[in-house]
Design an enzyme around this catalytic site. Structure first.
Site, mmCIF file in Angstrom:
data_model
loop_
_atom_site.group_PDB
_atom_site.id
_atom_site.type_symbol
_atom_site.label_atom_id
_atom_site.label_comp_id
_atom_site.label_asym_id
_atom_site.label_seq_id
_atom_site.Cartn_x
_atom_site.Cartn_y
_atom_site.Cartn_z
ATOM 1 C CB THR A 182 -1.063 -0.018 1.156
ATOM 2 O OG1 THR A 182 -1.427 1.242 1.372
ATOM 3 C CG2 THR A 182 -0.181 -0.234 2.523
ATOM 4 C CG ASP A 183 -1.153 4.959 -1.010
ATOM 5 O OD1 ASP A 183 -1.831 4.440 0.053
ATOM 6 O OD2 ASP A 183 -1.822 5.989 -1.583
HETATM 7 P P1 NAD Z 1 -9.394 -7.426 2.005
HETATM 8 O O1 NAD Z 1 -9.476 -7.357 3.675
HETATM 9 O O2 NAD Z 1 -10.873 -7.064 1.301
HETATM 10 O O3 NAD Z 1 -9.232 -9.026 1.639
HETATM 11 C C1 NAD Z 1 -8.142 -9.888 2.335
HETATM 12 C C2 NAD Z 1 -8.245 -11.158 2.172
HETATM 13 O O4 NAD Z 1 -7.081 -11.977 2.788
HETATM 14 C C3 NAD Z 1 -9.487 -11.949 2.700
HETATM 15 O O5 NAD Z 1 -10.075 -12.651 1.717
HETATM 16 C C4 NAD Z 1 -9.330 -12.689 3.989
HETATM 17 O O6 NAD Z 1 -9.788 -13.787 4.251
HETATM 18 C C5 NAD Z 1 -7.847 -12.910 3.723
HETATM 19 N N1 NAD Z 1 -7.091 -12.961 4.731
HETATM 20 C C6 NAD Z 1 -6.785 -12.518 5.930
HETATM 21 N N2 NAD Z 1 -6.042 -13.100 6.776
HETATM 22 C C7 NAD Z 1 -5.453 -13.988 6.235
HETATM 23 C C8 NAD Z 1 -4.721 -15.291 6.648
HETATM 24 N N3 NAD Z 1 -4.220 -15.414 7.862
HETATM 25 N N4 NAD Z 1 -4.531 -16.291 5.855
HETATM 26 C C9 NAD Z 1 -5.019 -16.363 4.623
HETATM 27 N N5 NAD Z 1 -5.911 -15.467 4.154
HETATM 28 C C10 NAD Z 1 -6.335 -14.243 5.171
HETATM 29 O O7 NAD Z 1 -8.041 -6.899 1.401
HETATM 30 P P2 NAD Z 1 -8.103 -5.957 0.246
HETATM 31 O O8 NAD Z 1 -8.528 -4.643 0.063
HETATM 32 O O9 NAD Z 1 -8.525 -6.880 -1.120
HETATM 33 O O10 NAD Z 1 -6.175 -5.780 0.155
HETATM 34 C C11 NAD Z 1 -5.661 -6.983 -0.515
HETATM 35 C C12 NAD Z 1 -4.255 -6.609 -0.408
HETATM 36 O O11 NAD Z 1 -3.861 -5.439 -1.020
HETATM 37 C C13 NAD Z 1 -3.521 -6.129 0.973
HETATM 38 O O12 NAD Z 1 -2.468 -6.764 1.233
HETATM 39 C C14 NAD Z 1 -3.720 -4.693 1.262
HETATM 40 O O13 NAD Z 1 -2.732 -4.372 2.184
HETATM 41 C C15 NAD Z 1 -3.310 -4.297 -0.222
HETATM 42 N N6 NAD Z 1 -3.845 -2.766 -0.516
HETATM 43 C C16 NAD Z 1 -5.383 -2.611 -0.441
HETATM 44 C C17 NAD Z 1 -5.667 -1.416 -0.952
HETATM 45 C C18 NAD Z 1 -7.172 -0.930 -0.885
HETATM 46 O O14 NAD Z 1 -7.472 0.106 -1.127
HETATM 47 N N7 NAD Z 1 -7.814 -1.975 -0.491
HETATM 48 C C19 NAD Z 1 -4.631 -0.530 -1.532
HETATM 49 C C20 NAD Z 1 -3.311 -0.733 -1.697
HETATM 50 C C21 NAD Z 1 -2.817 -2.033 -1.276
#
Ligand code: NAD
Ligand code: TYD
Length: 351
Positions: free
Chosen positions: A132-133
């Site tokens: 993430t940023d």
């Molecule tokens: P989310 O919370 O929607 O999904 C996370 C997923 O990870 C879920 O399906 C959950 O069941 C799974 N998970 C959580 N803990 C786990 C574990 N211990 N073992 C296996 N699976 C597990 O998150 P997202 O918004 O889809 O983000 C995904 C990635 O992208 C993350 O790493 C986040 O930091 C990064 N990110 C998100 C954003 C955003 O705006 N949402 C922006 C930049 C980066």
């Protein structure tokens, strides 16, 4: 199969959008979705691909080395795209330790498995870490985050993601593990859990509930449509340089209050309400502790070196997002009537 990609967190918001893209685009790749199905994971997000012969779901926890080793051994994984994480800043403020566990210990557990199973033979291997940023901290009114901006995480969430980024780089430098990292700005779009600003606002407007805006609503985020993020991940997975970091962003900065007003106008139109009706639901509530003022990404390295650019305008993306939530009321209602109710009470009742 040409490649076997382990995608962690594939039942979540970004992971499911990514798998929907990759599994249908690359029939010669085997996609193994490894997800613990926490509150944020939902297999309904993967209905379009669940019967494809190149898609496999494995329920498992990235912090559990036995489960991670088993999936590496069974499917001879050659690439990892690591998205599994605890991802919501407000939850990290109330429960930091679960973020340390999943985001740091979970990442190291995966890195250890990749190191163990690839055993020094890194030909055709890749560990791609999605970040993430927010690791860069908070900007003032001016400036953009570039790949060399010093890390300055300020929430337990961003500190845990920063730590995982450092560990991924450390495994590259120490053990030569072939890694690539991308740091993306705020995503929005279908399948996002309604604890995050945009789906929460859509859901509350639809149900005539107050729209909670933290502080004065002046914090700025750089919004990117999730399908553009998935395209960027595809590009970096195939063409990113080993050991490099790529920033991904929408060049689309909005103050929260302006974004909510725009969303209210779209919702008024879609729901056949008088223009201005939904805005009456805007409610200023107490601010998030340590609330970062502004995030904004310079993605020119990715654009110039690998040729990616965002393709969906904010208006188009918001329209598609609103339509998706209005068409998927069952998806939303199941969340709103479950444990999420308790979270909502806890998080918003004393603001
Ligand atoms: P989310 O919370 O929607 O999904 C996370 C997923 O990870 C879920 O399906 C959950 O069941 C799974 N998970 C959580 N803990 C786990 C574990 N211990 N073992 C296996 N699976 C597990 O998150 P997202 O918004 O889809 O983000 C995904 C990635 O992208 C993350 O790493 C986040 O930091 C990064 N990110 C998100 C954003 C955003 O705006 N949402 C922006 C930049 C980066
Ligand atoms: P969020 O979607 O939680 O993403 P992040 O904190 O990772 O940027 O929040 C986006 C912005 O919206 C952020 O400045 C906090 C603010 N916000 C609200 O004003 N009200 C809310 O109910 C939520 C969840 C967020």
């Amino acid at each position: 199969m040409k490649r076997t990609i382990l995608i962690t967190g594939g039942a979540g918001f970004i992971g499911s959008n990514l798998i929907n893209l990759l599994a249908s685009r690359y029939s010669s790749y085997r996609i193994v979705n490894f997800d613990a199905l926490t509150y944020a994971g939902n297999l309904e997000n993967l209905k379009a691909v669940e019967n494809l012969p190149n898609y496999i779901f494995v329920k498992g926890d990235i912090t559990n080395a036995d489960e991670v080793d088993a999936v590496f051994a069974k499917y001879t994984i050659d690439s990892v795209i690591h998205l599994a994480a605890e991802s919501h800043v407000d939850r990290s403020i109330t429960n930091p330790l679960s973020f340390i566990n999943t985001n740091i210990i979970g990442t190291v557990t995966l890195l250890n498995a990749a190191r163990k199973f690839w055993n020094g033979d890194f030909n055709g291997k890749l560990f791609y870490h999605i970040s993430t940023d927010e690791v860069y901290g908070s900007l003032g009114d001016e400036g953009l985050f570039v790949e060399t901006t010093a890390y300055d995480p300020r929430s337990p969430y961003s500190a845990s993601k920063a730590s995982s980024d450092h560990l991924v780089r450390a495994y590259h430098h120490t053990y030569k593990l072939p890694v690539v990292i991308s740091n993306c700005s705020n995503n929005y779009g279908p399948n996002q859990f309604p604890e995050k600003l945009i789906p929460l606002a859509i859901s509350n407007i639809k149900n005539n509930r107050p729209i909670p805006v933290y502080g004065k609503g002046e914090n700025v985020r750089d919004w990117l449509f999730v399908k553009d993020h998935a395209e960027a991940i595809d590009t970096i997975f195939h063409n990113g340089k080993i050991g490099h970091t790529y920033n991904i962003g929408g060049s689309n900065e909005w103050k929260n209050i302006d974004l909510i007003r725009l969303l209210c106008q779209i919702m008024d139109r879609k729901l056949g309400r008088e223009n201005g009706d939904s805005e009456k639901l805007i409610t200023f509530v107490s601010d998030r502790a340590g609330h970062d003022l502004r995030y904004a990404i310079d993605s020119s390295k990715l654009q110039n070196e690998l040729g990616w650019a965002p393709s969906v305008s904010f208006n188009e993306g918001l329209e598609e997002t609103v339509e998706w939530y209005l068409a998927n009321t069952e998806w939303l209602d199941r969340i709103l009537t479950g444990n999420y109710q308790n979270y909502y009470k806890e998080m918003y009742s004393n603001r």
